[in-house]
Design a protein around this motif. Structure first.
Motif, PDB file in Angstrom:
ATOM      1  N   ARG A  63       0.863  -1.183   0.000  1.00  9.75           N
ATOM      2  CA  ARG A  63       0.000   0.000   0.000  1.00  9.75           C
ATOM      3  C   ARG A  63       0.897   1.229   0.000  1.00  9.75           C
ATOM      4  O   ARG A  63       1.117   1.869   1.026  1.00  9.75           O
ATOM      5  CB  ARG A  63      -0.909   0.001   1.229  1.00  9.75           C
ATOM      6  N   ASP A 114      -3.096   3.018  -5.981  1.00 10.00           N
ATOM      7  CA  ASP A 114      -3.296   2.136  -4.834  1.00 10.00           C
ATOM      8  C   ASP A 114      -2.021   1.482  -4.335  1.00 10.00           C
ATOM      9  O   ASP A 114      -1.828   1.342  -3.128  1.00 10.00           O
ATOM     10  CB  ASP A 114      -4.275   1.010  -5.204  1.00 10.00           C
ATOM     11  N   ARG A 115      -1.179   1.026  -5.250  1.00 10.78           N
ATOM     12  CA  ARG A 115      -0.099   0.135  -4.833  1.00 10.78           C
ATOM     13  C   ARG A 115       1.192   0.347  -5.597  1.00 10.78           C
ATOM     14  O   ARG A 115       1.209   0.882  -6.697  1.00 10.78           O
ATOM     15  CB  ARG A 115      -0.540  -1.325  -4.984  1.00 10.78           C
ATOM     16  N   TYR A 184      -6.974  10.399  -4.745  1.00  8.82           N
ATOM     17  CA  TYR A 184      -6.956   9.870  -6.108  1.00  8.82           C
ATOM     18  C   TYR A 184      -6.778  10.980  -7.151  1.00  8.82           C
ATOM     19  O   TYR A 184      -6.477  10.701  -8.315  1.00  8.82           O
ATOM     20  CB  TYR A 184      -8.245   9.105  -6.412  1.00  8.82           C
ATOM     21  N   LYS A 280     -15.444  -0.264  -7.103  1.00  3.54           N
ATOM     22  CA  LYS A 280     -14.194  -0.685  -6.480  1.00  3.54           C
ATOM     23  C   LYS A 280     -14.070  -2.201  -6.553  1.00  3.54           C
ATOM     24  O   LYS A 280     -15.039  -2.908  -6.875  1.00  3.54           O
ATOM     25  CB  LYS A 280     -14.108  -0.199  -5.038  1.00  3.54           C
ATOM     26  N   MET A 326     -10.819   0.188  -8.074  1.00  2.00           N
ATOM     27  CA  MET A 326      -9.645   0.409  -7.244  1.00  2.00           C
ATOM     28  C   MET A 326      -9.997   0.080  -5.800  1.00  2.00           C
ATOM     29  O   MET A 326     -11.070  -0.471  -5.524  1.00  2.00           O
ATOM     30  CB  MET A 326      -9.161   1.858  -7.419  1.00  2.00           C
ATOM     31  N   SER A 327      -9.114   0.396  -4.852  1.00  2.00           N
ATOM     32  CA  SER A 327      -9.414   0.140  -3.441  1.00  2.00           C
ATOM     33  C   SER A 327     -10.682   0.856  -3.022  1.00  2.00           C
ATOM     34  O   SER A 327     -11.508   0.325  -2.272  1.00  2.00           O
ATOM     35  CB  SER A 327      -8.243   0.593  -2.556  1.00  2.00           C
ATOM     36  N   TYR A 398      -6.485  -6.981  -3.162  1.00  2.00           N
ATOM     37  CA  TYR A 398      -7.855  -6.491  -2.973  1.00  2.00           C
ATOM     38  C   TYR A 398      -8.739  -7.485  -2.228  1.00  2.00           C
ATOM     39  O   TYR A 398      -9.959  -7.296  -2.167  1.00  2.00           O
ATOM     40  CB  TYR A 398      -8.463  -6.133  -4.320  1.00  2.00           C
TER      41      TYR A 398
END
Length: 441
Positions: A63, A114-115, A184, A280, A326-327, A398
Motif C-alpha cells: 500500500r 493504490d499500490r 486519487y 471498487k 480500485m481500493s 484487494y
C-alpha cells in the motif's frame, strides 16, 4: 511509473520454447489451485505451483501508491518506488544491474494510485542469486543523493513535457474534476512544484512507513514446491520494516453536481473525457457493470457509443468507456477525440447515448453477444505465468475470493438484463458527470 527493468536476454532453444507454450496452454485450461497463508510477520502470500517450465515469478505489493502522498509532497511515493530499484545494499547502480543480468533474471515492477510492486522473474536454477539481489532492493534500498537528484530532474522534465500534451492534460484535469480533494486526484508522478523539494529523508521515511511486512502481499508462481514457496515468502517478509499495516485510503465522495472544464490547446482535435467515480474491487455490482459496459463502450466496434458516434455520424474515429475498479471507487470514464468545431455536437451525442442506456437498459440480444465475447476471450487473459501472477497480485491485494478466476466466466454468464439495467440506474448518473474538453474552441 514503471520501475527500471534490469535484465539480460537469455536465449532458449526450440524444445524449451515449445514446452513453454504447451505449459501455458495446459495451465490456462486447468483450474488454478491458489494456496494462501500468512507469514510470521503478517504478510499475505498467494502461490500457484506449476512445474511446466523451469521458471519462477515472484512479486510483492505494498500500500504505497500515489494516493498515500500528501499534496505538498506529491511524487514522494513514485520517487521512493523508482529509486529503490536503482541502488541497494551498498551496491551502485551498475553493480546491482549486473547482479540480475549475470543470472538472466528480470527485475520489474508497477506503480499506481493504490499500490507499488516489485517483480522478479528467474530460472529456478538461478533463484538463489536472483533472490539475493531482489531482497537487497526490498530490504536495503540506499536512496543515494546523486541518484535521487538525477531522477528528480528527469521526472520534472517529463512532467513539463506532459503539461504540453493534450492527452495528459485531459487525464489530469479529469481526475481532479472527479476526485476533488481526494488523494486519487493527485498526479501519480507528482508535480513540477513538489518533486524538486523532496528529500532523501522523506523517501526513507515513506519506505519505512509504507513498505511494512504487515502491508505486504506476496505472490509466487511457477516451478516451486509449497515448502520452497514458504521459505521464499518468509525470507522476503522477514527483512521488511516492522511497522503497522498501512491504513485504508479514504472513501470517495460521489459527485452531486456536474462539472465542466474547458482547456484551450492548439491541438487539431478536441480531447473529451466525461465520467464519475465508478466502482471498487470486490463490488457487488462488478459483473453487472463489467458486462453492461462492454455493450455501452467497452466492446469496440460493437458498442453503443461506437455505433452512435462513429458509425452513424462519423464524429470520432474511436470512442470508449471503461470502469477502473480500485481500493475505493475508481473512475468510470468515457473518452473520444473529435474535430474542434464539432466537439459540442459529439459531447451532446455521448451524453444522450449514455442517458438512453441508463434509462432504457440493454436487450437480451446485446447481453448474449457481450457475454459470449467476454467468456470467449477469457483464456487469453490467463495464458502465461506472468498474467496469472498479475491476477494473484490483484486477488491478494484487494482480498478477492480465491476462486475468483475459476468462477469468473460463470459469474459473467449468470448476469441478467435486469441486473445490468438496475446497476446502471443506481450507479451511473450522467446529470452529475465531470466533463473535460482540451482543445475546446
Amino acid at each position: 511509473m514503471k520501475v527500471v527493468t534490469l535484465f539480460k536476454h537469455r536465449v532458449f532453444n526450440t524444445v524449451l520454447l515449445i514446452s513453454l507454450l504447451q505449459g501455458y496452454a495446459s495451465l490456462a485450461c486447468a483450474a488454478l489451485n491458489i494456496q494462501h497463508w500468512t507469514t510470521a510477520e503478517g504478510s499475505e502470500v498467494y502461490f500457484v505451483e506449476n512445474h511446466a517450465l523451469p521458471m519462477m515469478d515472484v512479486s510483492i505489493n505494498f500500500r504505497a501508491g500515489s494516493a498515500y502522498d500528501q499534496p505538498e509532497s506529491s511524487g514522494a511515493a513514485a520517487l521512493t518506488h523508482h529509486v529503490m530499484g536503482m541502488a541497494a545494499g551498498g551496491l551502485a547502480e551498475e553493480t546491482l544491474t549486473n547482479r540480475f543480468a549475470d543470472v538472466g533474471a528480470v527485475l520489474g515492477g508497477s506503480f499506481d494510485a493504490d499500490r507499488a510492486s516489485f517483480k522478479l522473474r528467474t530460472l529456478t536454477s538461478e533463484q538463489q542469486a536472483a533472490l539475493d539481489a531482489f531482497t537487497l532492493v526490498l530490504h536495503q534500498p540506499d536512496f543515494p543523493e546523486a541518484v535521487v537528484s538525477r531522477e528528480q530532474t528527469r521526472i520534472v522534465a517529463a512532467l513539463q513535457e506532459a503539461e504540453t500534451e493534450p492527452d495528459s492534460i485531459a487525464q489530469k484535469a479529469f481526475m481532479q474534476a472527479v476526485y476533488g480533494m481526494h488523494p486519487y486526484s493527485l498526479d501519480q508522478n507528482g508535480e513540477v512544484g513538489t518533486v524538486p523539494s523532496l528529500t532523501v529523508s522523506q523517501l526513507r521515511q515513506f519506505y519505512q512507513s509504507h513498505y511494512t511486512a504487515k502491508s505486504a502481499v506476496i505472490a509466487l508462481m511457477g516451478d516451486l514446491t509449497p515448502d520452497q514457496a514458504r521459505q521464499i515468502a518468509q525470507r522476503l517478509s522477514a527483512g521488511l520494516p516492522a511497522g503497522p499495516a498501512v491504513a485504508d485510503i479514504p472513501a470517495v465522495p460521489v459527485l452531486s453536481a456536474p462539472k465542466l472544464k474547458k482547456v484551450p490547446h492548439p491541438a487539431m482535435q478536441a480531447h473529451i473525457l466525461v465520467g464519475q467515480p465508478g466502482n471498487k474491487r470486490g463490488d457487488a455490482d462488478f459483473f453487472a457493470l463489467y458486462v453492461g459496459n462492454y455493450i455501452l463502450g467497452g466492446g469496440g466496434f460493437v458498442s453503443r457509443l461506437t455505433e452512435e458516434v462513429r458509425e452513424k455520424r462519423g464524429l470520432a474515429y474511436s470512442v470508449y468507456s471503461y470502469f477502473m475498479p480500485m481500493s475505493q471507487l475508481g473512475p468510470f470514464q468515457i473518452g473520444l477525440q473529435t474535430k474542434k468545431e464539432q466537439s459540442e455536437e459529439a459531447l451532446k451525442l455521448v451524453m444522450a447515448t449514455v442517458q438512453k442506456f441508463v434509462d432504457q437498459g440493454v436487450t437480451e440480444k446485446e447481453l448474449a453477444a457481450a457475454k459470449d465475447n467476454l467468456i470467449g476471450g477469457f483464456p487469453m487473459r490467463i495464458d502465461s505465468n506472468s498474467k496469472i501472477l498479475e491476477y494473484l497480485n490483484m486477488i491478494g491485494f484487494y482480498k478477492l475470493p480465491l476462486d475468483y478466476l475459476d468462477s469468473f466466466n460463470d459469474k459473467v454468464a449468470a448476469v441478467t438484463v435486469q441486473q445490468v439495467n438496475d446497476a446502471f440506474k443506481r450507479r451511473i448518473h450522467p446529470e452529475h458527470f465531470a466533463t473535460v474538453i482540451v482543445g475546446a474552441e
